[in-house]
Design a protein around this motif. Structure first.
Motif, PDB file in Angstrom:
ATOM      1  N   GLN A 145      -0.603  13.920   9.632  1.00  0.00           N
ATOM      2  CA  GLN A 145      -0.312  13.800   8.213  1.00  0.00           C
ATOM      3  C   GLN A 145       0.431  15.038   7.547  1.00  0.00           C
ATOM      4  OE1 GLN A 145      -3.393  13.019   5.416  1.00  0.00           O
ATOM      5  NE2 GLN A 145      -1.979  12.976   3.553  1.00  0.00           N
ATOM      6  N   ASP A 146       0.190  16.196   7.860  1.00  0.00           N
ATOM      7  CA  ASP A 146       0.470  17.419   7.424  1.00  0.00           C
ATOM      8  C   ASP A 146       2.172  17.510   8.205  1.00  0.00           C
ATOM      9  OD1 ASP A 146      -1.630  18.314   6.187  1.00  0.00           O
ATOM     10  OD2 ASP A 146      -2.215  19.558   7.722  1.00  0.00           O
ATOM     11  N   MET A 160       0.823  -1.380   0.194  1.00  0.00           N
ATOM     12  CA  MET A 160       0.093   0.043  -0.118  1.00  0.00           C
ATOM     13  C   MET A 160       0.884   1.284   0.058  1.00  0.00           C
ATOM     14  SD  MET A 160      -3.444  -0.377   2.378  1.00  0.00           S
ATOM     15  CE  MET A 160      -4.728  -1.166   1.728  1.00  0.00           C
ATOM     16  N   VAL A 161       2.113   1.156   0.791  1.00  0.00           N
ATOM     17  CA  VAL A 161       2.598   2.348   0.844  1.00  0.00           C
ATOM     18  C   VAL A 161       3.969   2.380  -0.428  1.00  0.00           C
ATOM     19  CG1 VAL A 161       2.366   2.625   3.212  1.00  0.00           C
ATOM     20  CG2 VAL A 161       4.373   1.544   2.375  1.00  0.00           C
ATOM     21  N   GLY A 162       3.990   1.485  -1.309  1.00  0.00           N
ATOM     22  CA  GLY A 162       4.981   1.570  -2.400  1.00  0.00           C
ATOM     23  C   GLY A 162       6.055   0.930  -1.988  1.00  0.00           C
ATOM     24  N   SER A 163       6.383   0.110  -1.033  1.00  0.00           N
ATOM     25  CA  SER A 163       7.761  -0.440  -0.767  1.00  0.00           C
ATOM     26  C   SER A 163       8.097  -1.324  -1.596  1.00  0.00           C
ATOM     27  CB  SER A 163       7.658  -0.763   0.704  1.00  0.00           C
ATOM     28  OG  SER A 163       7.308   0.280   1.733  1.00  0.00           O
ATOM     29  N   ALA A 168       5.950   7.534   3.730  1.00  0.00           N
ATOM     30  CA  ALA A 168       5.422   6.266   3.939  1.00  0.00           C
ATOM     31  C   ALA A 168       4.484   6.582   4.971  1.00  0.00           C
ATOM     32  CB  ALA A 168       6.278   5.191   4.400  1.00  0.00           C
ATOM     33  N   THR A 169       4.790   7.082   6.489  1.00  0.00           N
ATOM     34  CA  THR A 169       3.913   7.602   7.185  1.00  0.00           C
ATOM     35  C   THR A 169       2.727   8.639   6.563  1.00  0.00           C
ATOM     36  OG1 THR A 169       5.699   7.294   8.907  1.00  0.00           O
ATOM     37  CG2 THR A 169       3.727   8.566   9.548  1.00  0.00           C
ATOM     38  N   ALA A 170       3.070   9.483   5.634  1.00  0.00           N
ATOM     39  CA  ALA A 170       2.257  10.299   5.256  1.00  0.00           C
ATOM     40  C   ALA A 170       1.052   9.435   4.643  1.00  0.00           C
ATOM     41  CB  ALA A 170       2.460  11.387   4.581  1.00  0.00           C
ATOM     42  N   LEU A 171       1.502   8.583   3.732  1.00  0.00           N
ATOM     43  CA  LEU A 171       0.772   7.610   3.005  1.00  0.00           C
ATOM     44  C   LEU A 171      -0.581   6.815   4.047  1.00  0.00           C
ATOM     45  CD1 LEU A 171       2.220   6.228  -0.145  1.00  0.00           C
ATOM     46  CD2 LEU A 171       0.403   7.583  -0.092  1.00  0.00           C
ATOM     47  N   LEU A 172       0.096   6.244   4.904  1.00  0.00           N
ATOM     48  CA  LEU A 172      -0.514   5.638   6.115  1.00  0.00           C
ATOM     49  C   LEU A 172      -1.632   6.571   6.716  1.00  0.00           C
ATOM     50  CD1 LEU A 172       2.174   3.442   7.408  1.00  0.00           C
ATOM     51  CD2 LEU A 172       0.333   2.515   6.126  1.00  0.00           C
ATOM     52  N   LEU A 173      -1.226   7.603   6.996  1.00  0.00           N
ATOM     53  CA  LEU A 173      -1.979   8.574   7.868  1.00  0.00           C
ATOM     54  C   LEU A 173      -3.172   8.963   6.757  1.00  0.00           C
ATOM     55  CD1 LEU A 173       0.670  10.358   9.814  1.00  0.00           C
ATOM     56  CD2 LEU A 173      -1.403   9.083  10.862  1.00  0.00           C
TER      57      LEU A 173
END
Length: 231
Positions: A124-125, A30-33, A134-139
């Motif tokens: 997220q901001d 999901m986060v493109g890893s 990666a954290t921004a995408l998960l949030l």
């Protein structure tokens, strides 16, 4: 496959090894890893997770059934390659499904859940400002999931998350080559509309959020990104 790097994932007490393997690999997609076209092996994933092959094998089977992975003739497993046409279809489906999900959630939304959405958006901001993609995408996914699951009749989320899974590897490519995916914070618009219980405005904010992020890429830009990524 090389060394597979998986984002960390907290394992709640009582979660089985099989479920943890599925969730962690699912998050990585999901986060493109994991890049489109990248072949995976059970042994390689098991080593990355410090796990035995059995739960990994079950996780791969489940993710294949969700459309996130493709089983090849040689028994290797691959993240499907992205094309401009496939990307356009996935974005169109995402917009339709998520506007519907947002509308259905509005009658059930509470102020407490809206406050939680505001907290997620702020986090997220902060992740975006420190370039923690990666954290921004998960949030971002947590924001949308928290909104849609206000509706107690949960039929649509598996469909929505299937689209996220299929788009995830391309998001990883986009984040490598695009400086900023979002210019206007449409989550703030969605939150304001939710406080008014305005279904039309909530759906419009969600549509804009999708269309102005990677959904706003022109076909030529998508093809260029895929070329840069060797797709």
């Amino acid at each position: 496959m090389g060394n597979l790097a998986l984002e960390p994932l907290e394992r709640p007490e009582g979660m089985t090894t099989h479920e943890y393997a599925h969730r962690r690999l699912r998050q990585a997609i999901m986060v493109g890893s994991i890049r489109p076209g990248e072949a995976l092996t059970i042994r390689g994933i098991a080593e990355a997770m410090e796990s035995s092959p059995t739960p990994v094998r079950e996780a791969l089977r489940r993710l294949s059934s969700e459309g996130a992975l493709r089983v090849l003739d040689n028994r290797r497993i691959m993240v499907p390659r992205m094309t401009a046409d496939r990307f356009s279809e996935l974005i169109s489906l995402r917009a339709v499904l998520e506007q519907h999900a947002a509308r259905r959630a509005v009658p059930h939304i509470t102020e407490r859940r809206i406050d939680r959405l505001a907290e997620i958006d702020k986090a997220q901001d902060e992740a975006i400002s420190r370039k923690d993609d990666a954290t921004a995408l998960l949030l971002n996914q947590e924001f949308h999931r928290t909104l849609y699951t206000a509706n107690p009749e949960q039929v649509i989320m598996p469909m929505v998350e299937s689209i996220w899974l299929q788009l995830g590897p391309f998001l990883g490519i986009a984040m490598e080559h695009v400086a900023q995916l979002y210019v206007v914070d449409r989550h703030q618009e969605a939150i304001a509309a939710l406080r008014k219980r305005d279904e039309d405005a909530v759906a419009a904010a969600i549509r804009a959020d999708i269309s102005e992020g990677i959904g706003g890429f022109e076909r030529a830009a998508i093809e260029n990104l895929l070329r840069l990524a060797g797709q």
